[in-house]
Design a protein around this motif. Structure first.
Motif, PDB file in Angstrom:
ATOM      1  N   VAL A 183      45.638 -21.126 -53.327  1.00  0.00           N
ATOM      2  CA  VAL A 183      46.229 -20.720 -54.612  1.00  0.00           C
ATOM      3  C   VAL A 183      46.283 -19.203 -54.764  1.00  0.00           C
ATOM      4  CG1 VAL A 183      45.546 -22.839 -55.787  1.00  0.00           C
ATOM      5  CG2 VAL A 183      43.977 -20.880 -55.760  1.00  0.00           C
ATOM      6  N   GLY A 184      45.872 -18.460 -53.748  1.00  0.00           N
ATOM      7  CA  GLY A 184      45.938 -17.008 -53.822  1.00  0.00           C
ATOM      8  C   GLY A 184      44.998 -16.441 -54.869  1.00  0.00           C
ATOM      9  N   PHE A 185      45.544 -15.562 -55.720  1.00  0.00           N
ATOM     10  CA  PHE A 185      44.739 -14.899 -56.742  1.00  0.00           C
ATOM     11  C   PHE A 185      44.783 -15.629 -58.085  1.00  0.00           C
ATOM     12  CE2 PHE A 185      45.578 -11.521 -53.703  1.00  0.00           C
ATOM     13  CZ  PHE A 185      44.333 -10.895 -53.612  1.00  0.00           C
ATOM     14  N   ALA A 186      45.194 -16.883 -58.077  1.00  0.00           N
ATOM     15  CA  ALA A 186      45.290 -17.633 -59.336  1.00  0.00           C
ATOM     16  C   ALA A 186      43.927 -17.796 -59.995  1.00  0.00           C
ATOM     17  CB  ALA A 186      45.921 -19.003 -59.082  1.00  0.00           C
ATOM     18  N   ASN A 187      42.885 -18.048 -59.195  1.00  0.00           N
ATOM     19  CA  ASN A 187      41.547 -18.198 -59.763  1.00  0.00           C
ATOM     20  C   ASN A 187      41.071 -16.898 -60.416  1.00  0.00           C
ATOM     21  OD1 ASN A 187      41.128 -20.911 -59.020  1.00  0.00           O
ATOM     22  ND2 ASN A 187      40.511 -20.308 -56.955  1.00  0.00           N
ATOM     23  N   TYR A 188      41.411 -15.775 -59.798  1.00  0.00           N
ATOM     24  CA  TYR A 188      41.025 -14.493 -60.369  1.00  0.00           C
ATOM     25  C   TYR A 188      41.738 -14.249 -61.700  1.00  0.00           C
ATOM     26  CZ  TYR A 188      38.822 -13.396 -55.913  1.00  0.00           C
ATOM     27  OH  TYR A 188      38.006 -13.399 -54.804  1.00  0.00           O
ATOM     28  N   GLY A 189      43.010 -14.593 -61.750  1.00  0.00           N
ATOM     29  CA  GLY A 189      43.742 -14.453 -63.004  1.00  0.00           C
ATOM     30  C   GLY A 189      43.185 -15.339 -64.100  1.00  0.00           C
ATOM     31  N   SER A 190      42.806 -16.564 -63.727  1.00  0.00           N
ATOM     32  CA  SER A 190      42.234 -17.480 -64.717  1.00  0.00           C
ATOM     33  C   SER A 190      40.917 -16.959 -65.264  1.00  0.00           C
ATOM     34  CB  SER A 190      42.034 -18.860 -64.085  1.00  0.00           C
ATOM     35  OG  SER A 190      43.260 -19.421 -63.670  1.00  0.00           O
ATOM     36  N   MET A 191      40.085 -16.395 -64.387  1.00  0.00           N
ATOM     37  CA  MET A 191      38.793 -15.882 -64.841  1.00  0.00           C
ATOM     38  C   MET A 191      38.967 -14.656 -65.731  1.00  0.00           C
ATOM     39  SD  MET A 191      36.433 -17.874 -63.854  1.00  0.00           S
ATOM     40  CE  MET A 191      35.086 -16.834 -64.371  1.00  0.00           C
TER      41      MET A 191
END
Length: 304
Positions: free
Chosen positions: A55-63
């Protein structure tokens, strides 16, 4: 390859015999999990440590867009605002008093250092069940009763937030002795000739000597202590979790970053990818704050 590791005449054989197990243990239990966690942060890792959906940087954006995570960072800011200056001042004051003792210095140093060997979990439970348990017969409420004050529900009252008193005092008791030893080492490195010269120049013993000689000579020790205090504040978990969690779970207030990430990664959602992304963000924040703080105080700068 083996001959290069061992060196001529197997000179380094015993070096690898003694350090090899520790290197292997460090790699297995520290470096490999760290790299694996960074890798998980780029995947959708619900209930698995071997994800396949990138998912790339999606987790970072969510956090970063999660208000609960940013709120946990604000909790850290409040906690560090209390614990960093309080621990610094207490440990420095204790070090100055112990350093002035003419006898039994080692005894008092050991007494103050002893709490650092206590488990944070054990200390938190003692604070929760015996000292600040909120009932009329708890130690803190007993002392309040001597002065005619009503018992306080220390850990369940948010207005005023008495739980900060419990959290800060247990951390103070646990870690002040460690920093006391660091300050003692710094005090013992100050040349006695400086104090003799100050006495000849007419400096008054006490605050004047401390301000112009002792405190400036403790600059390097103070910077190291402040760096360690801020890093430890970011990593606060045991006292928060064991003091505030109940059978119904953890309350929505006073939730530091590691407690929040614990519930994200190991709670009902079991979102290891999201939790790993939060852990990487937290590690980067710690690194940036540490570097900025070190540069601000001039750590490693040569004296003029």
């Amino acid at each position: 390859m083996l001959s290069r590791l061992l060196g001529p005449q197997r000179r380094y054989l015993w070096f690898w015999v003694f350090t090899g197990p520790f290197v292997i243990g460090l790699a297995v239990f520290a470096y490999i999990p760290l790299l694996w966690s960074i890798g998980l942060s780029f995947f959708d890792a619900h209930n698995t440590v071997t994800p396949t959906h990138f998912v790339g940087f999606a987790n970072y954006g969510s956090m970063l867009s999660d208000t609960a995570f940013t709120s946990s960072l604000a909790t850290f800011a409040v906690f560090s605002l209390f614990i960093v200056p309080a621990t610094y001042a207490l440990s420095l004051a204790l070090a100055l008093m112990v350093n002035r003792l003419r006898f039994a210095r080692a005894f008092f140093r050991s007494v103050f250092f002893l709490p650092t060997a206590c488990s944070y979990v054990v200390a938190s439970m003692i604070w929760k069940l015996s000292v600040f348990n909120g009932v009329r017969f708890g130690l803190a409420n007993t002392v309040l009763g001597w002065f005619g004050a009503d018992p306080a529900a220390w850990l369940s009252t948010t207005r005023p937030p008495w739980y900060w008193v419990v959290i800060v005092t247990v951390r103070l008791w646990l870690q002040a002795g460690f920093y006391l030893v660091l300050f003692l080492a710094g005090l013992q490195r100050i040349p006695g000739t400086l104090y003799e010269a100050a006495a000849v120049d007419g400096a008054r013993p006490g605050w004047q000597v401390f301000r112009h000689i002792t405190f400036p000579q403790l600059r390097a020790t103070s910077v190291a202590v402040l760096l360690l205090l801020v890093i430890n504040a970011f990593q606060a978990f045991d006292e928060f979790y064991n003091l505030l969690s109940t059978a119904r779970g953890y309350p929505p207030y006073a939730r530091p970053p590691l407690v929040y990430l614990y519930y994200v990664a190991l709670g009902q959602g079991q979102d290891l990818g999201l939790g790993s992304a939060g852990a990487v963000i937290l590690a980067l924040i710690i690194a940036v704050v540490t570097v900025v703080q070190a540069r601000w105080f001039g750590l490693g700068r040569k004296e003029a």
